[in-house]
Design a protein around this motif. Sequence first.
Motif, PDB file in Angstrom:
ATOM      1  N   PHE A   6      29.123  90.092  35.527  1.00  0.00           N
ATOM      2  CA  PHE A   6      29.544  89.005  36.414  1.00  0.00           C
ATOM      3  C   PHE A   6      30.579  89.561  37.378  1.00  0.00           C
ATOM      4  N   ALA A   7      30.334  89.400  38.679  1.00  0.00           N
ATOM      5  CA  ALA A   7      31.237  89.939  39.695  1.00  0.00           C
ATOM      6  C   ALA A   7      31.560  88.840  40.699  1.00  0.00           C
ATOM      7  N   VAL A   8      32.846  88.701  41.027  1.00  0.00           N
ATOM      8  CA  VAL A   8      33.261  87.660  41.969  1.00  0.00           C
ATOM      9  C   VAL A   8      33.575  88.269  43.324  1.00  0.00           C
ATOM     10  N   ASN A   9      33.341  87.477  44.361  1.00  0.00           N
ATOM     11  CA  ASN A   9      33.576  87.901  45.734  1.00  0.00           C
ATOM     12  C   ASN A   9      34.660  87.049  46.383  1.00  0.00           C
ATOM     13  N   TYR A  10      35.308  87.627  47.387  1.00  0.00           N
ATOM     14  CA  TYR A  10      36.448  86.962  48.022  1.00  0.00           C
ATOM     15  C   TYR A  10      35.994  86.117  49.210  1.00  0.00           C
ATOM     16  N   VAL A  11      36.037  86.649  50.408  1.00  0.00           N
ATOM     17  CA  VAL A  11      35.669  85.884  51.602  1.00  0.00           C
ATOM     18  C   VAL A  11      34.725  86.699  52.478  1.00  0.00           C
ATOM     19  N   GLN A  12      34.096  86.024  53.406  1.00  0.00           N
ATOM     20  CA  GLN A  12      33.320  86.738  54.417  1.00  0.00           C
ATOM     21  C   GLN A  12      34.309  87.355  55.405  1.00  0.00           C
ATOM     22  N   TRP A  13      34.280  88.674  55.474  1.00  0.00           N
ATOM     23  CA  TRP A  13      35.294  89.358  56.278  1.00  0.00           C
ATOM     24  C   TRP A  13      34.660  90.438  57.140  1.00  0.00           C
ATOM     25  N   SER A  14      35.207  90.597  58.312  1.00  0.00           N
ATOM     26  CA  SER A  14      34.943  91.742  59.172  1.00  0.00           C
ATOM     27  C   SER A  14      36.167  91.916  60.056  1.00  0.00           C
ATOM     28  N   ARG A  15      36.282  93.076  60.659  1.00  0.00           N
ATOM     29  CA  ARG A  15      37.410  93.310  61.552  1.00  0.00           C
ATOM     30  C   ARG A  15      37.409  92.280  62.697  1.00  0.00           C
ATOM     31  N   ALA A  16      36.211  91.965  63.211  1.00  0.00           N
ATOM     32  CA  ALA A  16      36.114  91.009  64.315  1.00  0.00           C
ATOM     33  C   ALA A  16      36.591  89.625  63.888  1.00  0.00           C
ATOM     34  N   ILE A  17      36.174  89.188  62.676  1.00  0.00           N
ATOM     35  CA  ILE A  17      36.617  87.883  62.184  1.00  0.00           C
ATOM     36  C   ILE A  17      38.125  87.871  62.007  1.00  0.00           C
ATOM     37  N   ASP A  18      38.675  88.961  61.485  1.00  0.00           N
ATOM     38  CA  ASP A  18      40.113  89.048  61.247  1.00  0.00           C
ATOM     39  C   ASP A  18      40.891  88.917  62.559  1.00  0.00           C
ATOM     40  N   TYR A  19      40.417  89.591  63.599  1.00  0.00           N
ATOM     41  CA  TYR A  19      41.079  89.487  64.902  1.00  0.00           C
ATOM     42  C   TYR A  19      40.945  88.076  65.483  1.00  0.00           C
ATOM     43  N   GLU A  20      39.803  87.445  65.210  1.00  0.00           N
ATOM     44  CA  GLU A  20      39.596  86.094  65.715  1.00  0.00           C
ATOM     45  C   GLU A  20      40.535  85.099  65.029  1.00  0.00           C
ATOM     46  N   VAL A  21      40.730  85.261  63.723  1.00  0.00           N
ATOM     47  CA  VAL A  21      41.663  84.404  62.997  1.00  0.00           C
ATOM     48  C   VAL A  21      43.082  84.608  63.536  1.00  0.00           C
ATOM     49  N   ASP A  22      43.466  85.871  63.710  1.00  0.00           N
ATOM     50  CA  ASP A  22      44.720  86.255  64.380  1.00  0.00           C
ATOM     51  C   ASP A  22      45.936  85.517  63.815  1.00  0.00           C
ATOM     52  N   TYR A  23      46.164  85.696  62.553  1.00  0.00           N
ATOM     53  CA  TYR A  23      47.317  85.065  61.901  1.00  0.00           C
ATOM     54  C   TYR A  23      48.609  85.695  62.420  1.00  0.00           C
ATOM     55  N   ARG A  24      49.607  84.841  62.706  1.00  0.00           N
ATOM     56  CA  ARG A  24      50.874  85.316  63.255  1.00  0.00           C
ATOM     57  C   ARG A  24      52.055  84.611  62.599  1.00  0.00           C
ATOM     58  N   LEU A  25      53.184  85.327  62.591  1.00  0.00           N
ATOM     59  CA  LEU A  25      54.438  84.773  62.110  1.00  0.00           C
ATOM     60  C   LEU A  25      55.477  84.850  63.220  1.00  0.00           C
ATOM     61  N   THR A  26      56.223  83.778  63.393  1.00  0.00           N
ATOM     62  CA  THR A  26      57.272  83.753  64.401  1.00  0.00           C
ATOM     63  C   THR A  26      58.308  84.835  64.102  1.00  0.00           C
ATOM     64  N   GLY A  27      58.600  85.638  65.085  1.00  0.00           N
ATOM     65  CA  GLY A  27      59.568  86.707  64.913  1.00  0.00           C
ATOM     66  C   GLY A  27      58.956  88.017  64.466  1.00  0.00           C
ATOM     67  N   ILE A  28      57.675  87.987  64.082  1.00  0.00           N
ATOM     68  CA  ILE A  28      56.992  89.198  63.641  1.00  0.00           C
ATOM     69  C   ILE A  28      55.791  89.494  64.521  1.00  0.00           C
ATOM     70  N   GLY A  29      55.074  88.453  64.912  1.00  0.00           N
ATOM     71  CA  GLY A  29      53.844  88.652  65.665  1.00  0.00           C
ATOM     72  C   GLY A  29      52.654  88.648  64.724  1.00  0.00           C
ATOM     73  N   ARG A  30      51.633  89.460  65.042  1.00  0.00           N
ATOM     74  CA  ARG A  30      50.463  89.520  64.173  1.00  0.00           C
ATOM     75  C   ARG A  30      50.894  89.924  62.774  1.00  0.00           C
ATOM     76  N   ALA A  31      50.377  89.189  61.764  1.00  0.00           N
ATOM     77  CA  ALA A  31      50.842  89.396  60.395  1.00  0.00           C
ATOM     78  C   ALA A  31      49.677  89.212  59.431  1.00  0.00           C
ATOM     79  N   TYR A  32      49.933  89.598  58.181  1.00  0.00           N
ATOM     80  CA  TYR A  32      48.963  89.342  57.121  1.00  0.00           C
ATOM     81  C   TYR A  32      49.025  87.870  56.740  1.00  0.00           C
ATOM     82  N   GLY A  33      47.867  87.246  56.621  1.00  0.00           N
ATOM     83  CA  GLY A  33      47.854  85.813  56.351  1.00  0.00           C
ATOM     84  C   GLY A  33      46.939  85.427  55.216  1.00  0.00           C
ATOM     85  N   PRO A  34      46.818  84.126  54.974  1.00  0.00           N
ATOM     86  CA  PRO A  34      45.989  83.604  53.887  1.00  0.00           C
ATOM     87  C   PRO A  34      44.513  83.603  54.265  1.00  0.00           C
TER      88      PRO A  34
END
Length: 610
Positions: free
Chosen positions: A232-260
Amino acid sequence: MTGRRRDAGEDAIIGRAFRWSLLVIVILALAVAATVYLLREGEQAQAPVEDAGMAAPETAASGAAPEPPPVPFTDITEQAGIDFVHENGARGDKLLPETMGSGAAFFDYDGDGDPDLLLNNGRYWEGRHPEGADRPTPALYRNDSNGQFTEVTAEVGLDVSLYGTGVAVADYDGDGRKDVLLAALGRNRLFHNEGDGFREVTEEAGVSGADDAWTTSAAFLDYDRDGDLDLFAVNYVQWSRAIDYEVDYRLTGIGRAYGPPTNFQGTDPYLYRNDGDGSFTDVSAEAGVQVDNPATGRPMAKALAVTALDVDGNGWLDLFVANDTVRNFLFLNQGDGTFEEVGIRYGVAFDRDGAATGAMGTDAAHFRNDADLGLAVGNFANEMTSLYVTQGGAGLLTDESIVEGIGPASRQALTFGLFFFDYDLDGRMDLLQVNGHLEQEINKVQSSQHYEQPAQLFWNCGPRCRAGFVPVPRQRTGDLGRPAVGRGASYADIDADGDQDVLITQVGRRPRLLRNDQAQDHHWLRLRLAGHSGNRDAIGAEVAVEVGDRLLRRRVMPTRSYLSQVEPTLTFGLAEAEAIDGVRIRWPDGTEQDLGPLAVDREHRIERGR
C-alpha cells in the motif's frame, strides 16, 4: 506565517458538508472524553497498587507528579561512520518537494542479525547540478556489530538517482532476504535482494506508479490474509514545477516562500495485491481505497503517512492515512479484499473543532497496556498533536491529546515523524516526535516559530499521573533535544544492549544517529518473529507479554512515523520484573500461539508453531 491557510474551496466545502453529521459525533466524543477524564481522576485518587516489578514511579509526598528519569541520547553519527548528507535540490526556487525530506529504514539486509541502515535521498533539479558535485543517491550502511557502519551503496547496486521520499522494506517473495522499495517523486523503484546485491525489478513487479505521481509513504502488509505481503503506497498532490510557479505562495517580508498544499489537487493511493509470483496487481479502485471529494468529484487524498492497525480488533489489518490539510482516512478492512472508509464515523477525520489539520507522521500503540488503542498524528505548527483513542471497542475514537498531557506542549511545534517506543524500558510506551519548519526565514514573520526545532519526548508515567504523558525537559535527553530540521524518524537496537536507539533525518543536512544511553537497570525482552515463507517477518502479528497482571501489547509493523520504517524486532521493557509469565501471539493469518516463560534480558527468535 500563522499556520496553514484553509483552502477556500475543497476544505471549506468538506467542512460544511459534514458539519451536521459531525455534530452528534462531537457531542458524544466530548461526553466520552469527559467520562474517561473523570474515571482517570478517580483512579488517581484511589492510588491503585500495581504489580511488583511493573510499579509506576511513586508520587512525591507533596502530591507533585513524578519526574521523567534522565535518559540521555548521544549523537554518534560521525563516530559511527555515517557521512550521508540529504540533498533536496533547493537553489532558491522554493519548490514544494524541497520541504518534505526523505525517510529511513533499519533492516537486516545481509542476514547477519544486526540492523543495517538505509537512507533515501533527493537529487538536484534538472539543469541545476553544481559543477563537480557528486550525484546524490540513497545510502545503505552495513552494521559492523562494533559500533561502526560501513557504506555499501554502490557495492550492492542501490546507487541510483531519484527524487526519493519514503522507504519500505520486506521480503515480499519469501526467499529469506529483505527487498527494498524506494518511493519517489516520479517512478517508484523496487529492488530485489539477490544475496550478493540488489536488482531492480520495478517493471516486472508492476509497482512503479505513474511517472508524474508523488508517492510519499508505503507499507508492506498482508491485507487479504492470503499468506503473502501486499503493498500500500500513498501519494501527496499533483505537482509540477509549472503548477508550483502558478500557485506562487508568498509571505510578506520574504517574497516567494514554501507553502501548504491547499491549492494543489489531491491524488489517490495505490494498493497492489501480491500475486505470489514476484508480481503485483493494482487493485486500488476495486478495493475501495480511492476517495473523491464529494463537491468536486476529484481525488481527495493529500497523504504523507500511513500505518496499519486493527482498530476494531477483528484480526484484519485496517489502514490509517494521514492527509495534509484535508480529512484523514481510516480504511476499515471488510475481510473480503475491500475496505470501507470510516474516518468521519470513527472520529479520526478531523480535529476536535471539526477542521482538517496539516497531518504528517502517524503511529498506533496500546500505550495504556489495555485494550484501548491510541493513534497519534503529528500536525502543522499551531495545531496540537492528535491522540485518538478507542473507547472500549465502541467504534469511536476520541482525541485525548489534552487529557493525556500532549496537546498544549505540542501546539507550537511543526511535527513530522513520530512514534511510540519504551525508551526507558519501564513497560510503558512513550512518544517521540521530531519537528522542524518548512521555511528557513519563518522567524522573520512569526517570532514564535523557528526553522530548526527540538524533538519532543513524552514520558508515559502511567495511571498515577493526572496526565498520562509528561514532556521530558530537553536537558534530560542529551543530544536528542538539540534543534533540528526534523523529518523522518526511526528506531532500532543498533548495539544489542536491549534499548532502542533513534535515527532522525533532516532536510538538506546530515541525519542524526542517537544512541540510547539509559541506565535505569530495567529488565527487557526482545522478540523476533519468524513466520511462514510468504511473510517471514510476520508483519502484522500481534504479541502480548504477560507480566504479573499486566499485558504488554506490541504489533510487528515496521511502517511507522513519516516516510520511514523501524526494526521488525519487538522490544518489551519490564522495569524491575525479573521474569515474565508467558507470551501470546496472534499470527497474521489469525492463528494463535501461547508460549510459557522466556528468559529476560535477551532476544528470542520465535518460529510460528514452534
